[in-house]
Design a protein around this motif. Structure first.
Motif, PDB file in Angstrom:
ATOM      1  N   ARG A   5       0.526   3.776 -15.429  1.00 25.07           N
ATOM      2  CA  ARG A   5       0.188   3.729 -14.005  1.00 25.07           C
ATOM      3  C   ARG A   5      -0.297   2.333 -13.615  1.00 25.07           C
ATOM      4  NH1 ARG A   5       1.853   6.367  -9.611  1.00 25.07           N
ATOM      5  NH2 ARG A   5       0.574   5.675  -7.906  1.00 25.07           N
ATOM      6  N   GLU A   6      -1.145   1.749 -14.461  1.00 30.07           N
ATOM      7  CA  GLU A   6      -1.636   0.395 -14.171  1.00 30.07           C
ATOM      8  C   GLU A   6      -0.477  -0.605 -14.147  1.00 30.07           C
ATOM      9  OE1 GLU A   6      -6.122   0.480 -16.054  1.00 30.07           O
ATOM     10  OE2 GLU A   6      -4.414   0.327 -17.422  1.00 30.07           O
ATOM     11  N   ARG A   7       0.451  -0.456 -15.064  1.00 29.64           N
ATOM     12  CA  ARG A   7       1.620  -1.330 -15.088  1.00 29.64           C
ATOM     13  C   ARG A   7       2.460  -1.148 -13.827  1.00 29.64           C
ATOM     14  NH1 ARG A   7       2.660  -3.291 -20.476  1.00 29.64           N
ATOM     15  NH2 ARG A   7       1.208  -2.334 -21.908  1.00 29.64           N
ATOM     16  N   ALA A   8       2.619   0.108 -13.402  1.00 26.84           N
ATOM     17  CA  ALA A   8       3.389   0.387 -12.189  1.00 26.84           C
ATOM     18  C   ALA A   8       2.702  -0.217 -10.967  1.00 26.84           C
ATOM     19  CB  ALA A   8       3.577   1.891 -12.017  1.00 26.84           C
ATOM     20  N   GLU A   9       1.372  -0.127 -10.915  1.00 22.00           N
ATOM     21  CA  GLU A   9       0.636  -0.690  -9.781  1.00 22.00           C
ATOM     22  C   GLU A   9       0.721  -2.217  -9.767  1.00 22.00           C
ATOM     23  OE1 GLU A   9      -3.178   1.192 -10.255  1.00 22.00           O
ATOM     24  OE2 GLU A   9      -2.478   3.050  -9.321  1.00 22.00           O
ATOM     25  N   LEU A  10       0.659  -2.847 -10.935  1.00 25.59           N
ATOM     26  CA  LEU A  10       0.819  -4.304 -11.006  1.00 25.59           C
ATOM     27  C   LEU A  10       2.224  -4.713 -10.559  1.00 25.59           C
ATOM     28  CD1 LEU A  10      -0.980  -5.150 -14.365  1.00 25.59           C
ATOM     29  CD2 LEU A  10      -1.686  -5.857 -12.072  1.00 25.59           C
ATOM     30  N   ALA A  11       3.216  -3.958 -11.020  1.00 24.15           N
ATOM     31  CA  ALA A  11       4.599  -4.251 -10.618  1.00 24.15           C
ATOM     32  C   ALA A  11       4.765  -4.048  -9.113  1.00 24.15           C
ATOM     33  CB  ALA A  11       5.576  -3.378 -11.397  1.00 24.15           C
ATOM     34  N   THR A  12       4.100  -3.045  -8.562  1.00 20.88           N
ATOM     35  CA  THR A  12       4.151  -2.803  -7.117  1.00 20.88           C
ATOM     36  C   THR A  12       3.638  -4.021  -6.361  1.00 20.88           C
ATOM     37  OG1 THR A  12       3.885  -0.421  -7.358  1.00 20.88           O
ATOM     38  CG2 THR A  12       3.246  -1.363  -5.244  1.00 20.88           C
ATOM     39  N   LYS A  13       2.501  -4.550  -6.806  1.00 17.18           N
ATOM     40  CA  LYS A  13       1.943  -5.731  -6.144  1.00 17.18           C
ATOM     41  C   LYS A  13       2.898  -6.911  -6.256  1.00 17.18           C
ATOM     42  CE  LYS A  13      -2.085  -8.721  -5.848  1.00 17.18           C
ATOM     43  NZ  LYS A  13      -1.334  -9.555  -4.958  1.00 17.18           N
ATOM     44  N   GLU A  14       3.504  -7.088  -7.428  1.00 19.15           N
ATOM     45  CA  GLU A  14       4.451  -8.185  -7.602  1.00 19.15           C
ATOM     46  C   GLU A  14       5.657  -8.033  -6.671  1.00 19.15           C
ATOM     47  OE1 GLU A  14       5.532  -8.790 -11.708  1.00 19.15           O
ATOM     48  OE2 GLU A  14       3.443  -8.675 -12.341  1.00 19.15           O
ATOM     49  N   VAL A  15       6.175  -6.821  -6.570  1.00 15.67           N
ATOM     50  CA  VAL A  15       7.323  -6.563  -5.692  1.00 15.67           C
ATOM     51  C   VAL A  15       6.928  -6.836  -4.240  1.00 15.67           C
ATOM     52  CG1 VAL A  15       8.838  -4.750  -4.766  1.00 15.67           C
ATOM     53  CG2 VAL A  15       8.494  -4.947  -7.234  1.00 15.67           C
ATOM     54  N   GLN A  16       5.769  -6.369  -3.839  1.00 15.12           N
ATOM     55  CA  GLN A  16       5.317  -6.601  -2.469  1.00 15.12           C
ATOM     56  C   GLN A  16       5.140  -8.088  -2.191  1.00 15.12           C
ATOM     57  OE1 GLN A  16       1.967  -3.889  -2.646  1.00 15.12           O
ATOM     58  NE2 GLN A  16       2.963  -2.534  -1.179  1.00 15.12           N
ATOM     59  N   ASP A  17       4.602  -8.825  -3.167  1.00 16.80           N
ATOM     60  CA  ASP A  17       4.448 -10.277  -3.004  1.00 16.80           C
ATOM     61  C   ASP A  17       5.810 -10.956  -2.864  1.00 16.80           C
ATOM     62  OD1 ASP A  17       1.713  -9.986  -3.179  1.00 16.80           O
ATOM     63  OD2 ASP A  17       1.581 -10.688  -5.263  1.00 16.80           O
ATOM     64  N   ILE A  18       6.760 -10.545  -3.691  1.00 23.00           N
ATOM     65  CA  ILE A  18       8.105 -11.126  -3.640  1.00 23.00           C
ATOM     66  C   ILE A  18       8.758 -10.849  -2.292  1.00 23.00           C
ATOM     67  CG2 ILE A  18      10.455 -10.928  -4.576  1.00 23.00           C
ATOM     68  CD1 ILE A  18       9.071 -10.401  -7.339  1.00 23.00           C
ATOM     69  N   LEU A  19       8.594  -9.621  -1.809  1.00 17.85           N
ATOM     70  CA  LEU A  19       9.212  -9.236  -0.540  1.00 17.85           C
ATOM     71  C   LEU A  19       8.413  -9.704   0.676  1.00 17.85           C
ATOM     72  CD1 LEU A  19      10.325  -5.589  -1.404  1.00 17.85           C
ATOM     73  CD2 LEU A  19      11.737  -7.655  -1.340  1.00 17.85           C
ATOM     74  N   GLY A  20       7.191 -10.154   0.433  1.00 22.70           N
ATOM     75  CA  GLY A  20       6.360 -10.626   1.535  1.00 22.70           C
ATOM     76  C   GLY A  20       5.866  -9.510   2.430  1.00 22.70           C
ATOM     77  N   VAL A  21       5.615  -8.345   1.843  1.00 23.05           N
ATOM     78  CA  VAL A  21       5.072  -7.229   2.619  1.00 23.05           C
ATOM     79  C   VAL A  21       3.617  -7.032   2.233  1.00 23.05           C
ATOM     80  CG1 VAL A  21       7.285  -6.061   2.921  1.00 23.05           C
ATOM     81  CG2 VAL A  21       5.879  -5.516   0.942  1.00 23.05           C
ATOM     82  N   SER A  22       2.858  -6.422   3.134  1.00 24.65           N
ATOM     83  CA  SER A  22       1.435  -6.243   2.880  1.00 24.65           C
ATOM     84  C   SER A  22       1.206  -5.151   1.838  1.00 24.65           C
ATOM     85  CB  SER A  22       0.705  -5.881   4.178  1.00 24.65           C
ATOM     86  OG  SER A  22       1.109  -4.608   4.615  1.00 24.65           O
ATOM     87  N   ALA A  23       0.021  -5.194   1.258  1.00 24.51           N
ATOM     88  CA  ALA A  23      -0.328  -4.252   0.192  1.00 24.51           C
ATOM     89  C   ALA A  23      -0.400  -2.811   0.684  1.00 24.51           C
ATOM     90  CB  ALA A  23      -1.655  -4.648  -0.436  1.00 24.51           C
ATOM     91  N   ASP A  24      -0.498  -2.615   1.991  1.00 25.13           N
ATOM     92  CA  ASP A  24      -0.604  -1.249   2.501  1.00 25.13           C
ATOM     93  C   ASP A  24       0.758  -0.660   2.911  1.00 25.13           C
ATOM     94  OD1 ASP A  24      -0.287  -2.905   4.666  1.00 25.13           O
ATOM     95  OD2 ASP A  24      -1.782  -1.906   5.914  1.00 25.13           O
ATOM     96  N   THR A  25       1.840  -1.335   2.570  1.00 26.35           N
ATOM     97  CA  THR A  25       3.177  -0.837   2.892  1.00 26.35           C
ATOM     98  C   THR A  25       3.689   0.040   1.747  1.00 26.35           C
ATOM     99  OG1 THR A  25       3.602  -2.849   4.142  1.00 26.35           O
ATOM    100  CG2 THR A  25       5.509  -1.512   3.590  1.00 26.35           C
ATOM    101  N   HIS A  26       3.406   1.308   1.796  1.00 23.36           N
ATOM    102  CA  HIS A  26       3.853   2.316   0.838  1.00 23.36           C
ATOM    103  C   HIS A  26       3.522   2.006  -0.629  1.00 23.36           C
ATOM    104  CE1 HIS A  26       6.041   4.063   4.166  1.00 23.36           C
ATOM    105  NE2 HIS A  26       6.627   2.904   4.378  1.00 23.36           N
ATOM    106  N   PRO A  27       2.312   1.567  -0.942  1.00 22.67           N
ATOM    107  CA  PRO A  27       2.018   1.214  -2.334  1.00 22.67           C
ATOM    108  C   PRO A  27       2.109   2.407  -3.293  1.00 22.67           C
ATOM    109  CG  PRO A  27       0.002   1.269  -1.066  1.00 22.67           C
ATOM    110  CD  PRO A  27       1.144   1.405  -0.092  1.00 22.67           C
ATOM    111  N   LYS A  28       1.661   3.584  -2.846  1.00 20.75           N
ATOM    112  CA  LYS A  28       1.692   4.750  -3.732  1.00 20.75           C
ATOM    113  C   LYS A  28       3.127   5.148  -4.046  1.00 20.75           C
ATOM    114  CE  LYS A  28       0.207   9.550  -4.296  1.00 20.75           C
ATOM    115  NZ  LYS A  28       1.302   9.777  -5.194  1.00 20.75           N
ATOM    116  N   GLU A  29       3.977   5.176  -3.047  1.00 21.21           N
ATOM    117  CA  GLU A  29       5.362   5.570  -3.260  1.00 21.21           C
ATOM    118  C   GLU A  29       6.090   4.587  -4.181  1.00 21.21           C
ATOM    119  OE1 GLU A  29       3.884   5.396  -0.296  1.00 21.21           O
ATOM    120  OE2 GLU A  29       4.021   7.381   0.591  1.00 21.21           O
TER     121      GLU A  29
END
Length: 86
Positions: A5-29
């Motif tokens: 789960r921690e790895r998935a959450e870190l990857a989520t942040k990386e993907v959001q950073d790459i895409l330039g979207v905010s951290a509150d854009t569907h992080p759980k999904e």
């Protein structure tokens, strides 16, 4: 050691950073999808390893079955542990 789960959450942040979207854009999904992809990959690799072990020991069927059974036992425990994290 990080959990899946921690790895998935870190990857989520990386993907959001790459895409330039905010951290509150569907992080759980996103984290759920990444976690499921990691779990699926792990399970497929466990099965592949069991198949390889079985095929490597083809001349010693008892040993092949022991190795394959142990890998399957570990796989079952992994699935149970991952299921309990949800």
């Amino acid at each position: 050691m990080k959990s899946l789960r921690e790895r998935a959450e870190l990857a989520t942040k990386e993907v959001q950073d790459i895409l330039g979207v905010s951290a509150d854009t569907h992080p759980k999904e996103i984290a759920d999808a990444l976690e499921q992809a990691i779990i699926t990959a792990l399970l497929e690799e466990r099965k592949r390893c069991a198949d390889v072990a079985f095929n490597c020991c083809i001349e010693d069927q008892d040993k092949a079955h022991q190795v394959a059974d142990e890998i399957k036992r570990v796989n079952t425990a992994l699935v149970a542990n991952l299921s309990s994290l949800r």
